[in-house]
Design a protein around this motif. Structure first.
Motif: not given
Length: 401
Positions: A163-172, A197-198, A380-382
């Motif tokens: 378990s954990g998380s990621r810091m993601l930057e949306k393309n838009g 996003l966990s 689900k992300w974006d």
């Protein structure tokens, strides 16, 4: 790889995630402290790796001389030979055990060595024996040959913890670099729009009965048989998880091709539209493939480098089996967008096997039951990166554009 090194690698991964999170939230001091800890962990891991790669020199001694390797079991494990030789030994013992042959205590200990075991910090939940590299490699090769695996269209994020998380930057939402003067400071207001996003890895398992006559075959034949079955189950599982995310999106009615074009031109952000695909099932593709323009030319065009594949409005048309992506109430799904921005598959990269020739009905049927497990999570992300359209495939005329 020792248990200590595995623990260090897990701490490294978690500390790095915490540092990324602190940095994204503008907590500079906290991020710096965490990165210092990450560097120290990295140094410890590199020292362990370097030490493991060193060969042990021959040591002189008489009959009563006891080598250090014999006094130190951990050292003996590290001196089994190079990685390739250890993998060969592991595969040999794996196949011996699978055939129901008894293992010595030493062989069982080697087979369950942490270097080959599925390590996650929750060993009691993992169970089974990590699939040998030979079978794992065959699984990956077979997967690349499959046409209907949806994971190739989404973002796959390898993870080292359950378990954990990621810091993601949306393309838009991507922010550009700032224009600064020479030796100038980067403005504090230039903060990228990261989304946390966990994930929480889940085990997915299935049973494969192997006839005991099959187990008399060659190692390669058995490994190929198991790998092919594993590939089918893995693809079916991941397809179902990805489609469940997509199916949860709001459905939009597509009355004709103009709606698909508008989705690409207006609904989707330009950065998303540029990388978009048009995914549909066999029914939807059959309908689109028969449409012609005013000059009688088919609207779907061949992709020059891939004659068997088609494109519409310059975007690849991806065809999924009706069994996987279903037509409902006379409406075929037409999913338009960049699925790599919409869905993230967190891959624990662990595939393990356990087996029995006594339980689960094996004794009565003269079979060996193989229990296979793989570990992943899909999120689900974006949701703005994709539009789930439903196109009527009835015989009435569809407006052409």
């Amino acid at each position: 790889m020792t248990k200590k090194e595995i623990e260090l690698r897990q701490r490294f991964t978690q500390k790095k995630e915490d540092a990324d999170k602190a940095l994204a939230e503008g907590k500079t001091e906290e991020a710096r402290q965490l990165l210092d800890e990450v560097k120290e962990l990295k140094n410890q891991i590199e020292l362990m790796v370097e030490g493991r790669s060193l060969n042990v020199p021959d040591l002189p001694g008489g009959e009563n001389f006891v080598p250090e390797l014999e006094r130190n079991p951990e050292g003996r494990k590290g001196a089994e030979g190079d990685k390739e030789e250890r993998q060969k030994k592991f595969t040999k013992l794996f196949m011996k055990s699978l055939r129901g042959k008894s293992l010595t205590h030493e062989e069982r200990e080697f087979l369950e060595n942490p270097e080959f075991r599925a390590m996650s910090g929750k060993n009691e939940e993992d169970g089974g024996i990590l699939i040998p590299e030979d079978i794992s490699r065959t699984i990956k090769e077979l997967k690349r040959e499959q046409l209907h695996q949806l994971e190739q269209y989404v973002t796959v994020e390898p993870v080292a913890t359950r378990s954990g998380s990621r810091m993601l930057e949306k393309n838009g939402d991507m922010t550009p670099f700032q224009d600064i003067e020479e030796m100038g400071n980067i403005p504090e207001t230039d903060q990228p729009k990261f989304t946390k996003l966990s994930y929480s890895i889940t085990d997915y398992a299935g049973l494969l009965p192997l006839s005991n006559t099959l187990l008399q075959d060659t190692d390669q034949a058995i490994m190929t048989y198991v790998a092919k079955w594993f590939v089918k189950k893995s693809i079916a599982t991941r397809n179902a998880l990805i489609l469940a995310i997509l199916d949860d999106l709001k459905k939009v009615e597509f009355k004709g091709l103009d709606d698909i074009k508008k989705t690409l031109n207006v609904t989707l952000d330009t950065a998303i539209s540029a990388g978009a695909i048009i995914m549909t099932n066999q029914d939807g593709f059959n309908y689109l493939d028969q449409l012609k323009d005013a000059d009688g030319k088919y609207l779907l065009k061949d992709i020059p480098s891939e004659p068997t594949n088609k494109m519409l409005y310059g975007r690849r048309v991806v065809v999924i089996s009706n069994k996987v992506l279903k037509t409902k109430a006379g409406k075929a799904p037409v999913i338009v967008g960049d699925l790599k921005e919409a869905v993230v598959l967190f891959d624990r990269q662990q595939q393990s096997i356990d087996y029995t020739n006594l339980a689960a009905g094996s004794f009565e049927t003269n079979t060996t039951k193989v229990r296979a497990i793989e570990r992943e999570d899909v999120r689900k992300w974006d949701e703005d990166a994709v539009v789930y359209g439903q196109l009527s495939i009835k015989d009435e005329e569809v407006k052409k554009s």
